[in-house]
Motif scaffolding. Sequence first.
Motif, short mmCIF file in Angstrom:
data_model
loop_
_atom_site.label_atom_id
_atom_site.label_comp_id
_atom_site.label_asym_id
_atom_site.label_seq_id
_atom_site.Cartn_x
_atom_site.Cartn_y
_atom_site.Cartn_z
N UNK A 187 100.48 71.13 13.37
CA UNK A 187 99.29 71.77 13.95
C UNK A 187 98.63 70.90 15.02
N UNK A 188 99.43 70.12 15.71
CA UNK A 188 98.92 69.15 16.69
C UNK A 188 98.52 69.80 18.01
N UNK A 189 97.80 69.00 18.80
CA UNK A 189 97.48 69.34 20.18
C UNK A 189 97.81 68.13 21.04
N UNK A 190 98.53 68.37 22.13
CA UNK A 190 98.86 67.31 23.09
C UNK A 190 98.29 67.76 24.42
N UNK A 191 97.15 67.20 24.78
CA UNK A 191 96.48 67.55 26.02
C UNK A 191 96.82 66.50 27.07
N UNK A 192 97.82 66.79 27.87
CA UNK A 192 98.28 65.84 28.88
C UNK A 192 97.34 65.84 30.08
N UNK A 193 96.62 66.93 30.24
CA UNK A 193 95.68 67.01 31.36
C UNK A 193 96.37 67.39 32.65
N UNK A 194 95.57 67.47 33.73
CA UNK A 194 96.14 67.86 35.02
C UNK A 194 97.19 66.83 35.46
N UNK A 195 98.26 67.26 36.00
CA UNK A 195 98.61 68.63 36.38
C UNK A 195 99.45 69.34 35.33
N UNK A 196 99.59 68.76 34.14
CA UNK A 196 100.57 69.27 33.16
C UNK A 196 100.01 70.30 32.18
N UNK B 229 112.47 57.21 45.04
CA UNK B 229 111.30 56.33 45.03
C UNK B 229 110.75 56.21 43.61
N UNK B 230 110.47 55.01 43.24
CA UNK B 230 109.88 54.72 41.93
C UNK B 230 108.44 55.25 41.87
N UNK B 231 108.05 55.77 40.73
CA UNK B 231 106.67 56.23 40.48
C UNK B 231 106.03 55.32 39.44
N UNK B 232 104.75 55.04 39.59
CA UNK B 232 104.01 54.33 38.54
C UNK B 232 102.86 55.22 38.10
N UNK B 233 102.65 55.22 36.80
CA UNK B 233 101.59 56.02 36.21
C UNK B 233 100.79 55.10 35.29
N UNK B 234 99.48 55.17 35.38
CA UNK B 234 98.60 54.47 34.46
C UNK B 234 97.73 55.48 33.75
N UNK C 271 94.35 60.69 29.61
CA UNK C 271 93.61 60.58 30.86
C UNK C 271 94.48 59.80 31.83
N UNK C 272 94.93 60.46 32.88
CA UNK C 272 95.77 59.80 33.89
C UNK C 272 94.86 59.16 34.92
N UNK C 273 95.00 57.85 35.11
CA UNK C 273 94.18 57.11 36.07
C UNK C 273 94.81 57.08 37.46
N UNK C 274 96.14 56.98 37.51
CA UNK C 274 96.85 57.03 38.79
C UNK C 274 98.27 57.48 38.55
#
Length: 162
Positions: A50-59, A117-122, A144-147
């Motif tokens: 019964x989980x929730x995974x809120x990835x946030x924008x844009x997902x 091209x490599x992507x970085x996500x924080x 919460x995606x910072x970058x």
Amino acid sequence: MAQSQKAVEQLLVRLDELESRIAIRDLASDYCHGFDKRDYDRFLAIWWPDCTWNIGPPFGSFEGHEGIHTAVHEVLWPAWQESHHLTTNHVIQFGGADSATAICDVDCVGTLVGEEVCQIVGATYRDTLQRREGIWKILERGVTIHYFNPVPGTRLVPPATS
């Protein structure tokens, strides 16, 4: 005798909390290993049905095991050719013997499908966790995606073999 019994009970509570901290940190590691190694069974095992995974924008936000399946198989894995998550700064707070909240930061390096091209996500993960029948799992994860930035001129290349 009563003081001795109280000391033993306090020790058992502390021991349970230590074991719970380890189990909760392992969930963060299993998230990373499951996602990056595309081990869906390992990834799914960290979530309550019964989980929730809120990835946030844009997902977006995904509910239950069916939502986890959709997020992984239809949204994220098709987008990422490869990924490497690193989690750190874990803080766990207990709201009772069978409930906790946790926060950790994540850095992810990867390559999107069709790009060199490599992507970085924080990002920061905020979790609500529950222990049911002795097992800790994630009930809710907010991201919460910072970058989310490309690193021009950088490619992920395996080491040369001799």
